[in-house]
Motif scaffolding. Sequence first.
Motif, PDB file in Angstrom:
ATOM      1  N   CYS A  48     -12.048  -4.044  -0.990  1.00 38.16           N
ATOM      2  CA  CYS A  48     -12.971  -3.313   0.190  1.00 38.16           C
ATOM      3  C   CYS A  48     -13.658  -4.310   1.226  1.00 38.16           C
ATOM      4  O   CYS A  48     -14.410  -4.849   0.574  1.00 38.16           O
ATOM      5  N   LYS A  60       0.829  -1.241  -0.029  1.00 38.44           N
ATOM      6  CA  LYS A  60       0.400  -0.215   0.108  1.00 38.44           C
ATOM      7  C   LYS A  60       0.641   1.447  -0.012  1.00 38.44           C
ATOM      8  O   LYS A  60       2.099   1.340   0.442  1.00 38.44           O
ATOM      9  N   ARG A  71      -8.124  -7.631   9.605  1.00 34.19           N
ATOM     10  CA  ARG A  71      -9.261  -8.896   8.421  1.00 34.19           C
ATOM     11  C   ARG A  71      -9.850  -9.912   9.300  1.00 34.19           C
ATOM     12  O   ARG A  71     -10.949  -9.586   9.035  1.00 34.19           O
TER      13      ARG A  71
END
Length: 456
Positions: free
Chosen positions: A403, A80, A108
């Motif tokens: 997402c 990222k 996550r």
Amino acid sequence: MTTEESSAADGAAVAPPGPDGLPLLGNTLQLARDPIGFFDRIATYGDVVRYEVGGLPFTMVFHPEQVERLLVTDSDLVRKFQFEAFGGNEFAPEGVLFTEGEQWSAQRTLLQNAFTLERIERYGETMVGVAAEHADRWATSDEIAVNDRLSELTVEILARTLFDLDVDGRGEAVTDVANAINERGDPRSLSKFFLPSWVPTPSQRRYDRSVTAFENLIDEVVSERRGADDLEERDDLLSLLLVADGPDGYRHSERELRDQLLTFLFAGHETTSLALTYTTLLLAQHPDVCERLRREWTDVLGGDDPTPADVPNLVYTDRVLTEAVRLYPPAFAVFRTAVEDIDLDGYLIPEGTNVTLPQFRIHRDERFYDDPTAFRPERWTDEFGEELPEYAYFPFGGGPRHCIGMRFARMELKLVLPTVLRRLEFDLLSDPEPELAPGATLQPAADVRMRARPPE
Ligand code: HEM
């Protein structure tokens, strides 16, 4: 043929083409002056284009196959992009949007529990209830800034569903921080490219003030929740993070908890509010589409508000939202940084180069969409969707970092749109094609103003 082109033809990776820039400044001024025009201009150089902003090397990638490679197939070639490279960014570094490696994976896995289909369907009633309350309030105003009102609506949905939190009197701390984050991300403000975050510019001061107010709010909420008698039985995301163990007993630290709340409140309300703002803007200009939508709602919903069970039958509603998000993707680009040298279609992307994958531009590429700037929900037939190259449409990103809120967002959009538009019609009072300010998200540069009135 230039030397570079001939060596590309010979198979050796070469530097991608790109616009000339100024010494030190690179292309920063061009981007700052007109960010959307800059995207359009550099797309004329090809599918892989180099540029330089704020002293950092960038490559923009315009072909869906290369997007798929970097997001999915070879996603380990990139990480990222850390916005700290632009003057320092302390926005939720320990939240799931920015963490990497094992920390990201444990977060996550834990967070994913809040986004099962079953849970999202349970949130449906709150989504509709909040939308109905807000729409009824707007009906009594002369003129509203649709973007602001929708932002209040989606903050409340997010706070009530994911955090079981009443935002009464607290919503402002969230919308203030979202505005400050966007202001800092706005490429039209040059200071952010060159000044570290300790320089007290007015926008930096506003940012610091709003983040502090927000963090105080979060601390208050967390300590209230920790003291709740029924903490173990509650199933909202905040309670889950306080009691549940992730992989190998992973628990969020205080800092991670704060950053996670900041991440979700921002990523989870700003994006859906923008999708609804642009959909409303487009619908106000397309009465024919509105009429067809209302017909679908009469057929599917009778005279009632929607429920999650109706969602699969709202086929045209889905097409309208898909088309609006194509033209105005709330996350207008995905950013990465190469962790090693990458050969991308014969072009060398050296390690450390930042890579931009621009939904905004690829969604408007005439190679994939006829009449790409036209709002045509009808284009989204099943056949069209099947033939479209993967990643010619990627509003929610892709691959492991796609997402996490995609299902939540889709449910929310499909429930809120009919709930609001069954109660109200909108007359557009501001520019039908607003100037866009692509900051952290794709904001309109000025308020989208409308008059709301009960339907005739
Ligand atoms: C129309 C609405 C939305 C759009 C267009 C959108 C878009 C995106 C995109 C493009 C990414 C990938 C970013 C990247 O790869 O760098 C992303 C990630 C993320 N989104 Fe959304 N989003 C939306 C709604 C939501 C909602 C409702 C939530 C939460 C409830 C949410 C939470 C997140 C989070 C936490 C991540 C980071 C995931 C990770 O890195 O593992 N988003 N979103």
